[in-house]
Design a protein around this motif. Structure first.
Motif, PDB file in Angstrom:
ATOM      1  N   PHE A 151       0.825  -1.206   0.000  1.00 35.40           N
ATOM      2  CA  PHE A 151       0.000   0.000   0.000  1.00 35.40           C
ATOM      3  C   PHE A 151       0.863   1.260   0.000  1.00 35.40           C
ATOM      4  N   ASP A 152       0.360   2.315  -0.634  1.00 33.12           N
ATOM      5  CA  ASP A 152       0.872   3.654  -0.413  1.00 33.12           C
ATOM      6  C   ASP A 152       0.296   4.159   0.904  1.00 33.12           C
ATOM      7  N   TYR A 153       0.730   5.336   1.323  1.00 35.71           N
ATOM      8  CA  TYR A 153       0.210   5.896   2.569  1.00 35.71           C
ATOM      9  C   TYR A 153       0.240   7.415   2.489  1.00 35.71           C
ATOM     10  N   VAL A 154      -0.558   8.033   3.320  1.00 31.20           N
ATOM     11  CA  VAL A 154      -0.525   9.478   3.516  1.00 31.20           C
ATOM     12  C   VAL A 154      -0.371   9.723   5.014  1.00 31.20           C
ATOM     13  N   ASP A 155       0.646  10.477   5.389  1.00 25.72           N
ATOM     14  CA  ASP A 155       0.845  10.856   6.781  1.00 25.72           C
ATOM     15  C   ASP A 155      -0.082  12.031   7.074  1.00 25.72           C
ATOM     16  N   VAL A 156      -1.151  11.756   7.799  1.00 25.49           N
ATOM     17  CA  VAL A 156      -2.159  12.780   8.070  1.00 25.49           C
ATOM     18  C   VAL A 156      -1.707  13.727   9.176  1.00 25.49           C
TER      19      VAL A 156
ATOM     20  N   LEU B 216      -2.398  12.322  16.241  1.00 20.21           N
ATOM     21  CA  LEU B 216      -3.661  11.678  16.591  1.00 20.21           C
ATOM     22  C   LEU B 216      -4.791  12.700  16.720  1.00 20.21           C
ATOM     23  N   ALA B 217      -4.446  13.933  17.013  1.00 22.53           N
ATOM     24  CA  ALA B 217      -5.457  14.982  17.168  1.00 22.53           C
ATOM     25  C   ALA B 217      -6.188  15.279  15.863  1.00 22.53           C
ATOM     26  N   VAL B 218      -5.568  14.965  14.735  1.00 21.62           N
ATOM     27  CA  VAL B 218      -6.222  15.203  13.438  1.00 21.62           C
ATOM     28  C   VAL B 218      -6.662  13.897  12.766  1.00 21.62           C
ATOM     29  N   SER B 219      -6.605  12.805  13.509  1.00 23.45           N
ATOM     30  CA  SER B 219      -7.013  11.519  12.932  1.00 23.45           C
ATOM     31  C   SER B 219      -8.517  11.468  12.647  1.00 23.45           C
ATOM     32  N   TRP B 220      -9.278  12.455  13.166  1.00 17.56           N
ATOM     33  CA  TRP B 220     -10.709  12.525  12.844  1.00 17.56           C
ATOM     34  C   TRP B 220     -10.935  12.654  11.338  1.00 17.56           C
ATOM     35  N   LYS B 221      -9.935  13.114  10.615  1.00 19.53           N
ATOM     36  CA  LYS B 221     -10.091  13.328   9.175  1.00 19.53           C
ATOM     37  C   LYS B 221     -10.356  12.038   8.412  1.00 19.53           C
ATOM     38  N   PHE B 222     -10.023  10.893   9.010  1.00 23.72           N
ATOM     39  CA  PHE B 222     -10.337   9.631   8.337  1.00 23.72           C
ATOM     40  C   PHE B 222     -11.073   8.661   9.255  1.00 23.72           C
ATOM     41  N   GLU B 223     -11.815   9.234  10.209  1.00 21.68           N
ATOM     42  CA  GLU B 223     -12.720   8.413  10.994  1.00 21.68           C
ATOM     43  C   GLU B 223     -13.975   8.083  10.175  1.00 21.68           C
TER      44      GLU B 223
END
Length: 222
Positions: free
Chosen positions: A170-175, A178-185
């Motif tokens: 897989f490719d990945y994107v470093d978001v 953890l405080a901004v992990s809501w962007k892919f919840e």
């Protein structure tokens, strides 16, 4: 880091065990019941089975693939200093209401990290359906890969997981943290859609903290 212990033997846990085994990792699968209930599953995958404690002691990396409601049951002391992969998602109909999450005061992973305060928590593999984990991996094709969003506060731990993702296909994107992990919840534009890196970055930019996609927008992927 060649050994991965998986807590949770549901669809996600089994799919990831298969993925990791195919990429050359050693895997031990565990569940909340007697480990012998996993005998047939593990035989089909080719992995080892153990108790939760045995899986934690076995793994250089630990994956938590359990319902979000059960995260307080994860053993803080046993998981100290471990890289822990958080695949969990908050489903109010299943998990009950968490006011902090409903009010956008924190993220699911921040709650888990607060509980596992001695671990290196990485949010990953939560925004992909179990049925796509093996199917969409392309270990031998680095040009046309699906991208996986990743969040975490420990930069070195994230680098380990970036290398794992690359190895399994897989490719990945470093978001970010953890405080901004809501962007892919759950119910965000990046949640469970099969995007490449550029498409995933666009979807993450479209995410709004207080706006959720209607269920039929992503449930059709199921």
């Amino acid at each position: 880091m060649k050994k991965i212990g998986i807590i949770g033997a549901g669809f996600v846990g089994q799919a990831c065990a298969t993925l990791f085994m195919q990429a050359g990792y050693q895997v031990m699968l565990s569940n909340s019941r007697d480990k012998n209930t996993l005998f047939s599953v593990a035989r089909g995958i080719g992995c080892e089975i153990g108790s939760q404690q045995e899986a934690i002691e076995f793994g250089d990396i630990i994956m938590a693939a359990i319902p979000f409601i059960n995260y307080p049951q994860l053993p803080t002391e046993l998981l100290a200093n471990k890289i822990v992969l958080d695949t969990m998602n908050y489903y109010p109909k299943r998990d009950g209401q968490f006011q902090q999450l409903d009010n956008y005061e924190t993220t699911t992973s921040e709650l888990v990290a607060k509980h596992l305060n001695k671990s290196k928590l990485i949010k990953v593999f939560n925004a992909i359906l179990a049925k796509d984990i093996v199917k969409d991996a392309k270990p031998n094709d680095k040009l046309n890969r699906r991208a996986i969003p990743v969040a975490g506060d420990d930069l070195l731990a994230k680098q380990v997981i970036f290398e794992l993702l690359d190895r399994v296909g897989f490719d990945y994107v470093d978001v970010g943290s953890l405080a901004v992990s809501w962007k892919f919840e759950r119910a965000k534009p990046a949640y469970c859609f099969p995007f490449n890196r550029s498409q995933l970055q666009d979807a993450l930019m479209q995410a709004k903290r207080d706006i959720q996609l209607p269920e039929n927008a992503w449930n059709k992927l199921l």
